[in-house]
Design a protein around this motif. Structure first.
Motif, PDB file in Angstrom:
ATOM      1  N   GLN A  87       0.910  -1.919   0.036  1.00  0.00           N
ATOM      2  CA  GLN A  87       0.017   0.078   0.442  1.00  0.00           C
ATOM      3  C   GLN A  87       0.672   1.625  -0.159  1.00  0.00           C
ATOM      4  O   GLN A  87       1.985   1.476   0.520  1.00  0.00           O
TER       5      GLN A  87
ATOM      6  N   SER B  76       4.411   6.846   1.625  1.00  0.00           N
ATOM      7  CA  SER B  76       4.735   6.025   3.115  1.00  0.00           C
ATOM      8  C   SER B  76       4.624   4.494   1.928  1.00  0.00           C
ATOM      9  O   SER B  76       3.121   4.270   2.225  1.00  0.00           O
TER      10      SER B  76
ATOM     11  N   LYS C  99      11.958   4.542   7.545  1.00  0.00           N
ATOM     12  CA  LYS C  99      10.618   5.061   7.660  1.00  0.00           C
ATOM     13  C   LYS C  99       9.439   4.495   6.348  1.00  0.00           C
ATOM     14  O   LYS C  99       8.317   5.001   6.081  1.00  0.00           O
ATOM     15  N   ASN C 100      10.340   3.066   5.715  1.00  0.00           N
ATOM     16  CA  ASN C 100       9.333   3.055   4.150  1.00  0.00           C
ATOM     17  C   ASN C 100       8.765   4.092   3.480  1.00  0.00           C
ATOM     18  O   ASN C 100       7.771   4.095   3.123  1.00  0.00           O
ATOM     19  N   THR C 101       9.804   5.217   3.466  1.00  0.00           N
ATOM     20  CA  THR C 101       8.893   6.172   2.702  1.00  0.00           C
ATOM     21  C   THR C 101       9.979   7.443   1.245  1.00  0.00           C
ATOM     22  O   THR C 101      11.127   7.066   1.734  1.00  0.00           O
TER      23      THR C 101
ATOM     24  N   SER D   2       3.721   0.110   3.048  1.00  0.00           N
ATOM     25  CA  SER D   2       3.176  -0.508   4.124  1.00  0.00           C
ATOM     26  C   SER D   2       2.498  -1.715   3.270  1.00  0.00           C
ATOM     27  O   SER D   2       3.045  -1.594   2.145  1.00  0.00           O
ATOM     28  N   GLY D   3       3.011  -3.231   4.088  1.00  0.00           N
ATOM     29  CA  GLY D   3       1.317  -4.047   3.729  1.00  0.00           C
ATOM     30  C   GLY D   3       2.424  -4.461   3.325  1.00  0.00           C
ATOM     31  O   GLY D   3       2.003  -6.297   2.699  1.00  0.00           O
ATOM     32  N   TYR D   4       3.811  -5.338   3.625  1.00  0.00           N
ATOM     33  CA  TYR D   4       4.776  -5.779   3.773  1.00  0.00           C
ATOM     34  C   TYR D   4       6.413  -5.784   4.319  1.00  0.00           C
ATOM     35  O   TYR D   4       6.175  -4.772   5.296  1.00  0.00           O
ATOM     36  N   THR D   5       6.916  -6.812   4.965  1.00  0.00           N
ATOM     37  CA  THR D   5       8.282  -7.111   5.666  1.00  0.00           C
ATOM     38  C   THR D   5       9.049  -7.639   4.342  1.00  0.00           C
ATOM     39  O   THR D   5       9.003  -8.094   3.717  1.00  0.00           O
TER      40      THR D   5
END
Length: 132
Positions: A3, A23, A76-78, A25-28
């Protein structure tokens, strides 16, 4: 599912600056190649800038070189797009994207994602309007 959420768009006068943020998200456990694309009304999607997972390689379309800077903070995944000396022709919806699939390098991914939406995960977009 990846996302992506963009922020930072707005309206400025020519010569002004804006900073876009995205930003993720939704994964690692994965660091994606990411980028910014834009689409103006009546125009095709255009790859604006992209950055490799480690941030060591960047891509810019010719029209923004020297004016835009892409960067990322993986902690920060940004990712960011610093836009300076904005021109009316920069007016568009700007979309954040993350690499989906396997590509040899960043320019190849940008080319693929420009033509095929399936080559990326996409954010909802943020509008940038530059008035003269």
């Amino acid at each position: 599912q990846v996302q992506l959420v963009e922020s930072g768009g707005g309206s400025v006068q020519a010569g002004g600056s804006l900073r876009l943020s995205c930003s993720a998200s939704g994964y690692t456990g994965i660091t994606y190649r990411m980028g910014w694309f834009r689409q103006a009304p009546g125009n095709e999607r255009e790859g604006v800038a992209a950055i490799s997972p480690g941030g060591d390689t960047t891509y810019y379309t010719d029209s923004v070189k020297g004016r835009f800077t892409i960067s990322r903070e993986n902690a920060k995944n940004t990712i960011y797009l610093e836009m300076n000396s904005l021109k009316p022709e920069d007016t568009a919806m700007y979309y954040c994207a993350a690499n989906k699939g396997t590509f040899l390098n960043t320019p190849q991914w940008v080319s693929a994602a420009t033509k095929n939406s399936n080559a990326a995960y996409w954010g909802q977009g943020t509008r940038v309007t530059v008035s003269s």
